[in-house]
Scaffold this motif. Structure first.
Motif, short mmCIF file in Angstrom:
data_model
loop_
_atom_site.label_atom_id
_atom_site.label_comp_id
_atom_site.label_asym_id
_atom_site.label_seq_id
_atom_site.Cartn_x
_atom_site.Cartn_y
_atom_site.Cartn_z
N LYS A 69 0.87 -1.17 0.00
CA LYS A 69 0.00 0.00 0.00
C LYS A 69 0.91 1.22 0.00
N GLU A 71 4.07 3.06 -2.09
CA GLU A 71 5.10 2.93 -3.13
C GLU A 71 6.36 2.32 -2.54
N MET A 89 -1.12 -5.63 -5.24
CA MET A 89 -1.32 -4.19 -5.24
C MET A 89 -2.80 -3.81 -5.10
N HIS A 93 -4.50 -6.65 -9.08
CA HIS A 93 -3.23 -6.33 -9.74
C HIS A 93 -2.09 -6.96 -8.93
N THR A 106 0.91 1.96 -5.65
CA THR A 106 -0.53 1.71 -5.59
C THR A 106 -1.14 2.58 -4.51
N ASN A 109 -7.07 4.21 -6.53
CA ASN A 109 -7.33 3.30 -7.65
C ASN A 109 -6.25 3.39 -8.72
N ARG A 110 -5.14 4.03 -8.42
CA ARG A 110 -4.08 4.19 -9.41
C ARG A 110 -2.95 3.20 -9.15
N LYS A 111 -2.46 2.59 -10.22
CA LYS A 111 -1.35 1.64 -10.13
C LYS A 111 -0.25 2.07 -11.10
#
Length: 246
Positions: A69, A71, A89, A93, A106, A109-111
């Motif tokens: 959770k 980077e 992630m 993902h 992550t 909602n961005r990966k």
């Protein structure tokens, strides 16, 4: 009867708190990155305000699975038995590797995954799989779609390891978002036109005030410290200087 009841209660407790008993959380503090070495020798550098869930008693013989959770930069150790290393992630993902170096991101909602060395496979929703080679960047959007590219300036995805912010014609709204993620502070810009202003350069900043000072000087802005948030705005005066209001 009492022994049976006690055993039942103990079973329920173990079931409810199973994750807390079997796993532990490695955390980095706000504004500070933290380094860890996992039981298999894998080196992990957590970006600020991030966490990694790992098995409390080491990896099993079948796999090496962690949950990210935030980077992190991973330098995964290759094992003699080719045991897979999997980074979960969220939202279906996963990064699947044997031994390599990459940065995984992550939040919400961005990966994002940037591969520095080696080869990795990404497990995606609906059973999709994609492979990355060194220099590739994988990015998802809020609508669930993804793109794979080879950025000309990959430093922007690894600069945080040296406590730096790397901006390349970056919108001020994105600059503020990065600061929120790393320092866990609320920065607001009420002027929509100001959100569209752009900056570039590499900035050394371990504390939010350092970067705010640079932004204020560069864009001639006013930094206003409220009780619960920080506001970036254009100066009320017509002077060509900036002002910091406490």
């Amino acid at each position: 009867w009492q022994a049976g009841t006690a055993a039942s209660i103990m079973f329920i407790i173990l079931f409810v708190f199973r994750k807390e008993l079997l796993y532990k959380s490695l955390n980095s503090s706000i504004g500070k990155s933290s380094s860890f070495i996992l039981s298999d020798g894998t080196k992990v550098l957590l970006n600020a305000n991030s966490s990694l869930i790992v098995p409390r008693f080491g990896f099993t013989s079948q796999s090496r699975v962690v949950e990210l959770k935030g980077e992190a930069n991973f330098k995964v150790t290759h094992t003699k038995t080719n045991k897979l290393f999997i980074v979960r992630m969220g939202h279906q993902h996963e990064v699947v590797v044997l031994g390599t170096e990459f940065v995984a991101y992550t939040r919400e909602n961005r990966k994002r995954v940037f591969l520095s060395d080696g080869k990795i496979m990404l497990q995606l929703p609906k059973g999709k799989q994609v492979c990355l080679k060194p220099g590739n960047l994988f990015v998802t959007s809020l609508n669930g779609k993804y793109e794979i590219s080879t950025p000309d300036k990959p430093e922007q995805y690894t600069a945080w390891k040296d406590h730096q912010f790397y901006f390349d014609n970056t919108k001020l709204s994105e600059v503020v978002q990065q600061m929120k993620e790393r320092f866990d502070i609320d920065i607001q810009i009420r002027d929509t036109m100001l959100n569209e202003r752009r900056i570039g350069g590499i900035y050394q900043a371990e504390y939010p005030d350092e970067l705010l000072q640079s932004i204020a000087e560069l864009l001639l802005l006013e930094v206003v410290y409220h009780q619960d948030y920080i506001e970036l705005c254009t100066p009320k005066t017509q002077k060509n200087d900036y002002k910091i209001t406490l």
